[in-house]
Structures are given as C-alpha cells and as structure tokens.
Design a protein around this motif. Sequence first.
Motif, short mmCIF file in Angstrom:
data_model
loop_
_atom_site.label_atom_id
_atom_site.label_comp_id
_atom_site.label_asym_id
_atom_site.label_seq_id
_atom_site.Cartn_x
_atom_site.Cartn_y
_atom_site.Cartn_z
N ASP A 1 15.77 -3.37 -31.11
CA ASP A 1 16.08 -3.53 -29.46
C ASP A 1 17.32 -2.96 -29.35
O ASP A 1 18.35 -2.82 -30.18
CB ASP A 1 16.00 -5.12 -29.62
CG ASP A 1 14.67 -5.74 -29.88
OD1 ASP A 1 13.73 -5.21 -29.91
OD2 ASP A 1 14.84 -7.13 -30.47
N LEU B 1 12.69 4.32 -25.20
CA LEU B 1 12.80 3.08 -24.93
C LEU B 1 13.56 2.88 -23.49
O LEU B 1 13.51 1.98 -22.77
CB LEU B 1 13.56 2.40 -26.21
CG LEU B 1 14.12 0.94 -25.81
CD1 LEU B 1 13.02 0.02 -25.67
CD2 LEU B 1 14.93 0.38 -27.10
N GLY C 1 11.26 1.47 -20.85
CA GLY C 1 11.73 -0.03 -21.15
C GLY C 1 12.18 -0.78 -19.47
O GLY C 1 12.74 0.18 -18.73
N LEU D 1 16.77 -4.65 -23.99
CA LEU D 1 15.52 -3.62 -23.95
C LEU D 1 14.83 -4.28 -25.06
O LEU D 1 15.33 -3.57 -26.35
CB LEU D 1 15.87 -2.19 -23.73
CG LEU D 1 16.09 -1.72 -22.44
CD1 LEU D 1 16.69 -0.17 -22.47
CD2 LEU D 1 15.06 -1.91 -21.36
N TRP E 1 8.79 -2.04 -25.87
CA TRP E 1 8.50 -1.47 -24.65
C TRP E 1 7.84 0.19 -25.31
O TRP E 1 6.90 0.89 -24.66
CB TRP E 1 9.61 -0.96 -23.81
CG TRP E 1 9.88 -2.24 -22.84
CD1 TRP E 1 11.12 -2.97 -22.97
CD2 TRP E 1 9.01 -2.74 -21.79
NE1 TRP E 1 10.85 -3.90 -22.11
CE2 TRP E 1 9.86 -3.57 -21.23
CE3 TRP E 1 7.83 -2.28 -21.29
CZ2 TRP E 1 9.29 -4.21 -20.13
CZ3 TRP E 1 7.53 -2.77 -20.11
CH2 TRP E 1 8.06 -4.06 -19.76
#
Length: 275
Positions: free
Chosen positions: A173, A208, A212, A254, A258
């Motif tokens: 993340d 990402l 995201g 984020l 995603w």
Amino acid sequence: MPMWHPALTWLAAEWATATPKQRSAYAAIDRWLKSGPDLFAIPLRERALEIFGAFGSGADFPMPEKTFDTLSSGPLFSNPDRLDKLLHAFRPPPPLITETFPLEEDDGHYCRVGTGDVLFVVENSTTWWSLVESLPDDHRLGYVAWGLGGTFRASIRAIKAKHGITQIRYFGDLDTSGLRIPLRASSTALELVGLPPVQPAERLYRVLQSLGRPRPAAAKEASVSAGTASELARWLPAPCRAGGTQVLLDGNRLAQEWVSYRYLQQSTDWYDDVR
C-alpha cells in the motif's frame, strides 16, 4: 431509495429493514452497476475496492477493500454465492505461511514460483494471489512471499544463504505504514550478512499511482510532516516520489489492490518488475 439497476430491483422489498451501512453499500453497488463496469472476474477485495473506493464515501467505507470482511448480514451480504455472482468476483485462498513452497501446485494454490534469485514480497494476500497467478513464463523469481504487514521486518531474518536470494523486491500500500514496512525490513536486511536491501517494484508502484484513487487514511495513518513524507517517499522509484509525498501530506492512502488481477492478466508492462 435508489432507482435500482435491473439486477437489484429485488432489494426494494428489503430497503425498509436495511441498516444504514447496508443501505450505503446497496447504493454504492447500484451506482457501480449503472456505470457499465468491466465485469472481468477479480478477487472480492479488489472488487470491493473498485466499488466502494469509487462509488462509496470515505466516511462510510474508510477501508473500502475490506468492506466485505465485516459486512456479512442482510439478504445479499449473508449469501456469498449470490454476492460473488452479482459482483463477478471470487475468493482466492490466502497464501501459505511457510519458508518454502512445494514445486508442484496443490489444491491450496501454494507453489514455489521458480528457481530464480529474486524474492518478491507483497504486503496483502489478495495481491499476492493475483500476482502469482499472472506471472509470465520468463520471470526471475524464486519466491513470492506474503509480507503479512509489519511482520516482514522480522520474517526477513528467515532468508538463508541456501535460498540463493540476490534481490528483494517489494510492493505494498502507498501510505505511511506501507512505506515504513519495507524501509524497516531493508534496514534489518542490511544488518544481516549477505542479504540485499529491499527495493521497490517500480512498474507496479507507477501503475498504482496511475490507477488508484486516493482515499483518506485511517487515524493511525494521519498526515505527516513534509520532512517525514519526503523521507518515506524517497524509498519509492524516482518517478513516484513526488506523487507519493503528496499522498502522505494529504493524509491519504492508495490500497495496492487497485492493481488488480484484471490488470495483471491483461497488461505486460509490469513484467519488468519480475525480470
């Protein structure tokens, strides 16, 4: 009550007795269905992020990818088969927590991914599964490991010379803890004889940031000072540092989900991260 998508008209009879959380979830799913989504089947957590991260509010769904972990009551959410069919989702098994994987794939989908010299560590179990299932034939990975959050800093000590690991790559993340984990694990690795530092998976972090949608981080991930944000983001690949710094300064995150199974199956740009 929403003007229901045809697949949800039966919920009209359930609206009066639904809880506020159920109503918010029903409405978000309704908006998602009306948006004409890509119904390529993906893991449930990735679908939850797609639905509640884009069509739900941050107040109602602070960790959108984990919505279905706790939302399990009511005529839709208490019926996993019905829910999965409606959302075109499935529930992959979590990875086995073990030092090595057998060479043959078994019923639990736990496998050693190759004989290469790269260890790839993934923070969350759903993305672990999606990545393992999408690997190209010509990768350099020996192992793909589930980092299990902050446990990675301790578990990195389990790597031995016999594993032949010359590179460690990480994808997680994009939030304060998601960056502190690999930084601290890298510090631990460098204290041990023969282990390389933990490096970011450049292409996946770039994807990402592209795919995201930032959402407010949990209270424990509160916005940090400019100096701390810059220090944490410095671990990221150069093209991602400015954007990563801004995410932290805004108090956002984020979620790595995603970068979904659909993307990993349909794209090849990220192959550079496993070669």
